[in-house]
Design a protein around this motif. Structure first.
Motif, PDB file in Angstrom:
ATOM      1  N   GLU B 166       0.804  -1.205  -0.060  1.00  0.00           N
ATOM      2  CA  GLU B 166       0.068  -0.094   0.072  1.00  0.00           C
ATOM      3  C   GLU B 166       0.725   1.230  -0.081  1.00  0.00           C
ATOM      4  OE1 GLU B 166      -2.437  -0.597   3.563  1.00  0.00           O
ATOM      5  OE2 GLU B 166      -3.805  -2.029   2.213  1.00  0.00           O
ATOM      6  N   ALA B 169       2.237   1.917  -3.333  1.00  0.00           N
ATOM      7  CA  ALA B 169       1.073   2.578  -4.082  1.00  0.00           C
ATOM      8  C   ALA B 169       0.808   4.183  -3.677  1.00  0.00           C
ATOM      9  CB  ALA B 169      -0.264   1.796  -3.950  1.00  0.00           C
ATOM     10  N   TYR B 170       1.119   4.311  -2.578  1.00  0.00           N
ATOM     11  CA  TYR B 170       0.967   5.886  -2.322  1.00  0.00           C
ATOM     12  C   TYR B 170       2.037   6.601  -2.950  1.00  0.00           C
ATOM     13  CZ  TYR B 170      -2.329   4.236   1.373  1.00  0.00           C
ATOM     14  OH  TYR B 170      -3.201   3.603   1.963  1.00  0.00           O
ATOM     15  N   ALA B 174      -0.881   7.032  -6.065  1.00  0.00           N
ATOM     16  CA  ALA B 174      -2.128   6.527  -5.953  1.00  0.00           C
ATOM     17  C   ALA B 174      -2.770   7.026  -4.576  1.00  0.00           C
ATOM     18  CB  ALA B 174      -2.270   4.984  -5.929  1.00  0.00           C
ATOM     19  N   ARG B 176      -5.642   6.972  -1.646  1.00  0.00           N
ATOM     20  CA  ARG B 176      -5.924   6.089  -0.745  1.00  0.00           C
ATOM     21  C   ARG B 176      -6.993   5.105  -1.133  1.00  0.00           C
ATOM     22  NH1 ARG B 176      -4.801   5.356   5.115  1.00  0.00           N
ATOM     23  NH2 ARG B 176      -2.692   6.682   5.279  1.00  0.00           N
ATOM     24  N   ARG B 178      -7.974   4.690  -4.374  1.00  0.00           N
ATOM     25  CA  ARG B 178      -7.492   4.180  -5.636  1.00  0.00           C
ATOM     26  C   ARG B 178      -6.693   2.780  -5.011  1.00  0.00           C
ATOM     27  NH1 ARG B 178      -6.740   4.116 -10.946  1.00  0.00           N
ATOM     28  NH2 ARG B 178      -4.347   3.194 -11.604  1.00  0.00           N
ATOM     29  N   THR B 179      -5.696   2.764  -3.965  1.00  0.00           N
ATOM     30  CA  THR B 179      -5.002   1.961  -3.505  1.00  0.00           C
ATOM     31  C   THR B 179      -5.857   0.964  -2.855  1.00  0.00           C
ATOM     32  OG1 THR B 179      -3.610   3.439  -2.880  1.00  0.00           O
ATOM     33  CG2 THR B 179      -3.129   1.324  -1.842  1.00  0.00           C
ATOM     34  N   ARG B 182      -7.598  -1.087  -5.787  1.00  0.00           N
ATOM     35  CA  ARG B 182      -6.599  -1.829  -6.719  1.00  0.00           C
ATOM     36  C   ARG B 182      -5.788  -2.741  -6.256  1.00  0.00           C
ATOM     37  NH1 ARG B 182      -7.198   0.378 -11.780  1.00  0.00           N
ATOM     38  NH2 ARG B 182      -6.105  -1.326 -12.324  1.00  0.00           N
ATOM     39  N   ILE B 183      -5.425  -2.484  -4.822  1.00  0.00           N
ATOM     40  CA  ILE B 183      -4.255  -3.416  -4.228  1.00  0.00           C
ATOM     41  C   ILE B 183      -4.789  -4.029  -2.843  1.00  0.00           C
ATOM     42  CG2 ILE B 183      -2.048  -3.183  -2.890  1.00  0.00           C
ATOM     43  CD1 ILE B 183      -1.648  -2.241  -5.733  1.00  0.00           C
ATOM     44  N   THR B 184      -5.468  -3.161  -2.099  1.00  0.00           N
ATOM     45  CA  THR B 184      -5.916  -4.133  -0.888  1.00  0.00           C
ATOM     46  C   THR B 184      -6.841  -5.012  -1.048  1.00  0.00           C
ATOM     47  OG1 THR B 184      -5.603  -1.978   0.222  1.00  0.00           O
ATOM     48  CG2 THR B 184      -6.628  -3.646   1.544  1.00  0.00           C
TER      49      THR B 184
END
Lengths: 281, 270
Positions: B166, B169-170, B174, B176, B178-179, B182-184
């Protein structure tokens, strides 16, 4: 653990003492530890545990009856399973180890007898129905009000004796001379919000104020005391509930079971039933 | 010396596992056996009462699961990532409805949302709306007892996502949101799906809280488990009805569990 062992051994010795007197303390349910000599010095044949399956409406009366029975026969122990008679009938027919079945109607007892799980039954009490209402903001003041639009009506399930009797009252109040209205039952049943598993659940729903009206036995209303309001059903429309009891075939302790049924008909048993508002058969 | 001991241990373990498996399989075998003996199962399945109960159960459990996802995911994320006072307590409290008997949940719901309840009474006074005896109450009962299963699973899913990912991503710009999307969430996906399955299944099986809080009326609050109880009491369906209904619940549960397992596997792969 060790301590419990000592105690139970001492009890067994008590039983052996009774044997020595020369009277056999009934080959009861295998639990000799409960066999104690009676006050008169002769061994009481009524010993051991019995399991009584009883209609929910009998809850308070039978608990008291059980305590009095145990008082009369110190070696005996009565345990209870309270539920709707229809649930109990299913359980008995599925082989539940009940010694006694006390039903709130003959119909459910017949279910058990038809399956040959009991051979003879005795009528032992009567009851009739009332409408109960919440104590706060009651909208139902007469039987006719039950059919008013918006009333939240709760009944026991249609095979539960209390639910069957209630539907009978609705039908009588729609068809008998002096009927409230021909469509009374239809309108009342349109207000039905829940079919509860037993009559005591109906009582609770009304007590909580969730329902505006419910049909229960007079004895249930009495048991709830001031927690519910009671609306009388005109005698012409009311039905008489008949309670029947039988010793079941699945039971292991026939002697004690028969003694319990007998006790129910003795003055002490009858007095307890009457004190809870049941009518004598 | 060691080998015979190991063999004995293995034999014991196998035996215990077999006893355990047998204990779990026998009740289902009993149901199937009885259903075949009764021979009415198929016709009973097509009765209106059964159809209504099935439809009601399905939609109520689905709605409860969606609500658990919408309302539970933020909470689960906060529990996994947030640092706030009382976090440990909140984390422990989530388990409460899992541990408590559902009947307690039902009584608790009544004391809160019943007509004499904490908020139920003022709500009725203002709006005339009551919760009891409605499908709403069914969903509420299911949500209370089933959502914790989702939150618990989602939280451990989020726990397992490497915070480093995460952070990367930041740093790449990206946001929060979007993260998270798309990630979490993709990382935690299998746990979220598993949680939803648990929640949905638990909601389908809910009985105690529903009976107490929502009541039992065909087509409105009578879910499958309530129909089983009613059938057992001897309603028109009778014991064969109880068996038939139980059998459908069993098959439905198997199908759903299998489907979600496949979905989770595919989700994890993609």
């Amino acid at each position: 653990m060790t301590r419990n062992h000592t105690i139970s051994r001492r009890r067994l010795l008590g039983a052996a003492g009774a044997l020595a007197v020369g009277i056999l303390p009934a080959a009861c349910g295998g639990d000799g530890s409960d066999a104690t000599p009676t006050r008169t010095g002769t061994a009481d044949l009524v010993t051991g545990e019995i399991l009584v399956f009883a209609a929910s409406s009998l809850t308070d009366a039978f608990k008291e009856l059980g305590a009095a029975f145990e008082d009369e026969h110190p070696g005996a122990r009565a345990r209870f399973n309270f539920a709707s008679s229809s649930t109990l009938a299913t359980q008995v027919n599925e082989g539940a180890p009940a010694d006694i079945f006390a039903s709130a109607d003959l119909q459910q007892l017949k279910v058990v007898m038809d399956a040959r799980n009991a051979s003879e039954a005795q009528l032992f009490a009567t009851n009739d129905l009332v409408v109960v209402t919440p104590t706060k903001g009651a909208t139902v003041k007469t039987l006719a009000d039950v059919a008013k639009p918006g009333v939240r009506l709760v009944l026991a399930g249609r095979d539960v004796p209390a639910g069957r009797y209630a539907r009978e009252v609705l039908a009588r109040a729609s068809t008998l001379p002096g009927a409230i209205a021909a469509d009374f039952a239809t309108k009342a049943l349109a207000n039905l919000r829940s079919e509860e598993p037993n009559v005591r659940a109906v009582l609770t729903k009304v007590q909580l104020g969730e329902a505006d009206a419910g049909f229960v036995y007079r004895t249930d209303a009495a048991a709830a005391g001031t927690q519910v309001g009671t609306v009388e059903i005109p005698a012409a429309f009311n039905v008489q509930a008949q309670y029947a009891i039988a010793v079941t075939r699945n039971g292991k302790n026939v002697t004690t079971a028969e003694a319990f049924v007998e006790f129910l008909f003795l003055p002490r048993g009858q007095k307890i039933m009457a004190s809870h508002g049941f009518g004598a058969q | 010396m060691r080998v015979p001991a190991d063999r004995a241990a293995l034999a014991t373990v196998t035996l215990l596992a077999a006893v355990f498996a047998l204990f779990f399989l026998l009740p289902f075998a009993g149901l199937i056996d009885r259903a075949i003996a009764d021979g009415e199962t198929w016709s009973l399945l097509r009765t209106r009462q059964v159809r209504e109960a099935l439809v009601l159960s399905f939609w109520a459990a689905t709605l409860a699961s969606v609500l658990a996802g919408v309302l539970g995911t933020p909470g689960a994320y906060l529990l996994a990532r947030g640092h706030f006072p009382g976090r440990a307590i909140a984390d422990a409290l989530i388990d409460l409805p899992i541990v408590l008997p559902p009947t307690v949940a039902g009584v608790a719901l009544l004391t809160a949302f019943g007509r004499r309840g904490l908020v139920g009474e003022p709500i009725e006074a203002w709006t005339g709306f009551t919760f009891g005896f409605r499908t709403t109450a069914v969903v509420m009962a299911q949500l209370l007892v089933a959502a914790p299963f989702y939150v618990r699973a989602a939280k451990s899913g989020f726990d397992a996502v490497d915070p480093q990912l995460e952070r990367v991503a930041y740093t790449l710009g990206a946001s929060r949101v979007r993260t998270f999307a798309r990630i979490t969430v993709p990382q935690a996906w299998p746990a979220l799906v598993a949680g939803t399955v648990l929640c949905w299944s638990r909601a389908m099986g809910e009985l105690g809280a529903t009976l107490i809080f929502a009541g039992n009326l065909e087509g409105r609050t009578q879910t499958m488990p309530l129909a089983v109880i009613s059938a057992f009491e001897g309603s028109s369906l009778g014991l064969p009805g109880a068996v038939a209904l139980s059998l459908i619940l069993l098959v439905a549960a198997l199908v759903v569990l299998a489907a979600f397992r496949l979905a989770a596997r595919n989700g994890a792969r993609s």
